[in-house]
Design a protein around this motif. Structure first.
Motif, mmCIF file in Angstrom:
data_model
loop_
_atom_site.group_PDB
_atom_site.id
_atom_site.type_symbol
_atom_site.label_atom_id
_atom_site.label_comp_id
_atom_site.label_asym_id
_atom_site.label_seq_id
_atom_site.Cartn_x
_atom_site.Cartn_y
_atom_site.Cartn_z
ATOM 1 N N GLU A 1 77.416 31.649 30.576
ATOM 2 C CA GLU A 1 77.820 30.316 30.132
ATOM 3 C C GLU A 1 78.579 29.640 31.277
ATOM 4 N N PRO A 2 78.554 28.304 31.333
ATOM 5 C CA PRO A 2 78.000 27.406 30.330
ATOM 6 C C PRO A 2 76.501 27.177 30.512
ATOM 7 N N ALA A 3 75.858 26.769 29.440
ATOM 8 C CA ALA A 3 74.481 26.261 29.443
ATOM 9 C C ALA A 3 73.465 27.267 29.966
ATOM 10 N N ALA B 1 70.427 20.516 29.791
ATOM 11 C CA ALA B 1 70.307 21.936 29.433
ATOM 12 C C ALA B 1 68.945 22.499 29.795
ATOM 13 N N ARG B 2 68.507 22.187 30.994
ATOM 14 C CA ARG B 2 67.299 22.790 31.581
ATOM 15 C C ARG B 2 66.034 22.577 30.745
ATOM 16 N N ARG C 1 75.176 36.436 42.440
ATOM 17 C CA ARG C 1 74.687 35.289 43.196
ATOM 18 C C ARG C 1 74.048 34.283 42.246
ATOM 19 N N PRO C 2 74.681 33.126 42.053
ATOM 20 C CA PRO C 2 74.098 32.126 41.147
ATOM 21 C C PRO C 2 72.782 31.584 41.706
ATOM 22 N N LEU C 3 71.821 31.405 40.817
ATOM 23 C CA LEU C 3 70.598 30.709 41.185
ATOM 24 C C LEU C 3 70.858 29.208 41.174
ATOM 25 N N SER C 4 70.056 28.464 41.905
ATOM 26 C CA SER C 4 70.247 27.018 41.959
ATOM 27 C C SER C 4 69.769 26.381 40.657
ATOM 28 N N ASP C 5 70.080 25.096 40.498
ATOM 29 C CA ASP C 5 69.618 24.386 39.309
ATOM 30 C C ASP C 5 68.146 24.005 39.406
#
Length: 447
Positions: free
Chosen positions: A89-91, A366-367, A28-32
């Motif tokens: 990846e990416p970033a 890049a956060r 489950r991807p976390l949000s940005d």
């Protein structure tokens, strides 16, 4: 408040508590908003419960056993919390691998009673690290680690302390309270949480391609004159809490009214007023140079704004607001003008499209981390988060909220010695600055 209390805690060996039933295995991807570098740490909290408030079967129950079962049952619904964060990846994108491995649980006993902590329960708590599983601090290592650490410490009086450390990437304050209430409900025997969790992190993902539409000074690393600050790393710091009850808040409103126009007819936020007052007084106490840029930075909750988030969303849903000016201007300005600076920063952070712009900035740059600028007063309002309402079957706690305040602080709701609710603001400053701040606050509110 007890400031010199010392006690001994005997801990069991840490164990992993997994969901009590099988859960999905997925990524489950976390949000940005979730996965920004500045949130790669564990937020700590403490909840104190009195033995005398126990009712029914809970009165004779072992709180560690009750909470452990409730935790396992709640993790069935909050199963990503039982997983592990991976970096892909990416970033360096963060995702949750829903492994079901579980969260860390420790039961402990302390040779201290709740009454020993004093009449007012509020940070700084003496020996608070003893009530947490792990050493508390801004550890940036979250990849591959458990996302939640829980310690239940039985007290000599029959009460207990629930201590937690939760990875900030997985939940903000509102999301953490939602999880804790679910653990409480399952501990009390409910078949399912009242509010079912919703992931929906895709709602706060960056666009493709990302489009930054707002200014975001909170992520500007070159602001505020670099890293120089009078708060040096080697200077010993002291802690104390400032309390604002009805009398102090009334005096503060009078101070604002006498100092100028803060917006005729507009409702003045309690948080804005306190943040403005303490930002100004803290800067004066620290004796910054007149041309030093100083900042106040605080969280603005995005729930109930755009994009609309579903009930049950427990991810990070906030933006940072920043107000900045020179120390000379800040200290010489009427309080009403400082209040307008704070209110203006909040309005900008809450403006349409700002949170989406933050998500796009995270992907584009890049956060970047927030809050690196020197001379920044970082404060969060958790008076309405609901920490005090968490109930594992022993009734409402005597205190629920952050375990500690460092150079960043909180506005908390606590009960004073008479049982009246007041706002507490723990502070951490060098001793001479703290003395100046105490005197200034006292003189300002007791003219």
């Amino acid at each position: 408040m007890a400031t010199t209390l010392a006690f001994t805690v005997t801990r069991s060996a840490p164990e992993l508590v997994a969901p009590s039933r099988a859960t999905p295995r997925e990524l489950r991807p976390l949000s940005d908003i979730d996965d920004q570098d500045g949130l790669r740490f564990y937020r700590s909290g403490l909840h104190f419960f009195r033995a005398s408030t126990a009712t029914g079967a809970a009165g004779a129950a072992d709180p560690a056993a009750v909470v452990r079962k409730g935790l396992a049952d709640a993790l069935v619904h909050y199963y990503p919390v039982a997983g592990r964060i991976r970096e892909v990846e990416p970033a360096r994108k963060l995702v949750v691998d829903c492994t079901g491995d579980g969260v860390v649980f420790v039961e402990a006993d302390a040779d201290v009673s709740l009454s020993d902590f004093g009449d007012v329960l509020c940070p700084p708590f003496p020996c608070y690290q003893e009530l947490l599983c792990e050493p508390d601090g801004n550890c940036a290592a979250v990849v591959g680690r458990p996302l939640l650490f829980v310690q239940v410490t039985r007290l000599r009086c029959g009460g207990f302390v629930f201590g937690l450390q939760i990875c900030h990437n997985i939940a903000d304050a509102a999301g953490t309270v939602q999880l804790l209430r679910a653990i409480g409900e399952m501990s009390r025997g409910m078949p399912a949480p009242t509010v079912m969790p919703v992931w929906a992190r895709e709602l706060l993902m960056a666009r493709s391609p990302p489009v930054v539409t707002h200014r975001h000074p909170e992520y500007d690393e070159t602001a505020a004159g670099g890293n120089h600050d009078v708060l040096g790393h080697h200077e010993p710091l002291v802690q104390r809490a400032f309390f604002f009850g009805p009398k102090e808040m009334s005096a503060l409103r009078e101070l604002v009214a006498r100092s100028g126009d803060s917006g005729a007819g507009k409702r003045i936020s309690r948080f804005d007023m306190l943040a403005a007052f303490l930002w100004q007084r803290r800067a004066a106490a620290l004796k910054y140079a007149d041309d030093d840029e100083v900042r106040v930075m605080f969280v603005v909750n995005a729930r109930g704004r755009s994009p609309p988030l579903p009930a049950g969303f427990y991810g990070n849903a906030f933006a940072f607001a920043v107000a900045a000016c020179t120390a000379g201007r800040l200290c010489d300005s009427p309080l009403a003008d400082v209040l307008n600076m704070v209110a203006g920063a909040k309005a900008r952070a809450a403006s349409e499209g700002n949170l989406q712009s933050v998500a796009d900035l995270m992907a584009q740059r890049a956060r970047p981390r927030f809050g690196r600028a020197a001379r920044t007063y970082l404060v969060s309002d958790v008076t309405r988060a609901g920490f005090e309402g968490v109930d594992f079957g022993w009734g409402e706690g005597a205190y629920g909220g952050p375990a500690a305040a460092t150079l960043a602080t909180f506005h908390l709701t606590v009960k004073d010695a008479s049982g009246e609710e007041v706002i507490a603001v723990p502070m951490c400053l060098p001793a001479p600055a703290m003395e100046r701040l105490e005197l200034d606050v006292h003189m300002s509110l007791n003219h």
